[in-house]
Motif scaffolding. Structure first.
Motif, mmCIF file in Angstrom:
data_model
loop_
_atom_site.group_PDB
_atom_site.id
_atom_site.type_symbol
_atom_site.label_atom_id
_atom_site.label_comp_id
_atom_site.label_asym_id
_atom_site.label_seq_id
_atom_site.Cartn_x
_atom_site.Cartn_y
_atom_site.Cartn_z
ATOM 1 N N THR A 153 2.668 5.333 -0.049
ATOM 2 C CA THR A 153 2.444 5.828 1.957
ATOM 3 C C THR A 153 2.691 7.332 1.172
ATOM 4 O OG1 THR A 153 3.651 4.224 3.683
ATOM 5 C CG2 THR A 153 3.213 6.284 2.989
ATOM 6 N N ILE A 207 -1.908 5.853 5.543
ATOM 7 C CA ILE A 207 -1.596 5.177 4.737
ATOM 8 C C ILE A 207 -2.855 4.111 5.075
ATOM 9 C CG2 ILE A 207 -0.389 1.998 4.202
ATOM 10 C CD1 ILE A 207 1.720 3.039 5.894
ATOM 11 N N LYS A 228 0.832 -1.149 0.091
ATOM 12 C CA LYS A 228 -0.151 0.309 -0.236
ATOM 13 C C LYS A 228 0.702 1.425 -0.164
ATOM 14 C CE LYS A 228 -4.009 -2.257 2.107
ATOM 15 N NZ LYS A 228 -4.413 -2.171 3.263
#
Length: 227
Positions: free
Chosen positions: A126, A162, A124
């Motif tokens: 950031t 995030i 994912k």
């Protein structure tokens, strides 16, 4: 001439199709063969392991069998030599099968069949942002109104964001932190008192969760005040 060129192109395309189909069929055959051989190896491994366990149980029983005088055997090396040899032989077979199974799995991977260990979850992204002044909400719980995209004059905290969660820490000066009441909504202090503090360090970052259009502070940052 045009008809001959078209016919030549058709013939060439047919060859490409045949070659491509042959390569695909070969890959499918290799995969099917590898999976079938893997299943057979696993079955043989299970069978040999069961045989070893049976031999070990037999060996244990022989060790404690009574002799003709009614006492336990004290010298059972002769009676246990055969099972031990069979166990060693089966262990070598298992090692050979495990090596063969490893080669099959590597071959399958080369031909494009993914194994579970090759599949990694997506990372994912950031992003870096900033929060301004903490605001008092329901039951005294602090929250941030929005994420600032740049470090402007309103920025009081930096944040790593995030997927709806943000780890934050104060970037304001020590004097500003000591004199601002809003900091208590987002920061806990440890160490010396604010009046004695001449330096500080971030012990733990805080955590904020996005709920609706607010960033609710679920864990305060911890700041160590030092002389």
């Amino acid at each position: 001439m045009d008809n001959k060129k078209i016919n030549d192109e058709k013939a060439t395309n047919k060859w490409y199709i045949l070659i491509g189909g042959g390569i695909g069929l070969l890959g499918l055959i290799v995969s099917i063969f590898a999976f079938g051989k893997t299943g057979k190896c696993n079955n043989r491994l299970s069978r040999h392991r069961e045989e070893i366990e049976s031999l070990r149980q037999l060996l244990n029983e022989r060790r404690f069998e009574p002799n003709v005088t009614g006492t336990k055997r004290t010298n059972y090396s002769a009676s246990s030599s055969i099972p031990n040899n069979e166990i060693s032989d089966l262990s070598r077979k298992i090692q050979h099968l495990e090596n063969e199974l490893s080669k099959i799995q590597k071959t399958t991977l080369v031909h494009g069949t993914p194994t579970p260990s090759t599949i990694t979850p997506p990372i994912k992204p950031t992003r870096i942002g900033y929060f301004g002044t903490a605001i008092s909400g329901e039951n005294g719980t602090g929250y941030f109104k929005k994420v600032l995209e740049s470090k402007d004059s309103d920025a009081r905290f930096s944040a790593q964001i995030i997927d709806g969660s943000a780890n934050f820490e104060p970037i304001a000066s020590l004097s500003s932190i000591k004199s601002s009441d809003y900091m208590d909504l987002a920061v806990e202090f440890e160490g010396v008192s604010k009046n004695e503090a001449t330096d500080m360090s971030v012990h733990y970052k805080g955590l904020a969760q996005q709920i609706g259009d607010k960033w609710i502070i679920v864990k305060k940052a911890v700041i160590t005040l030092k002389k």
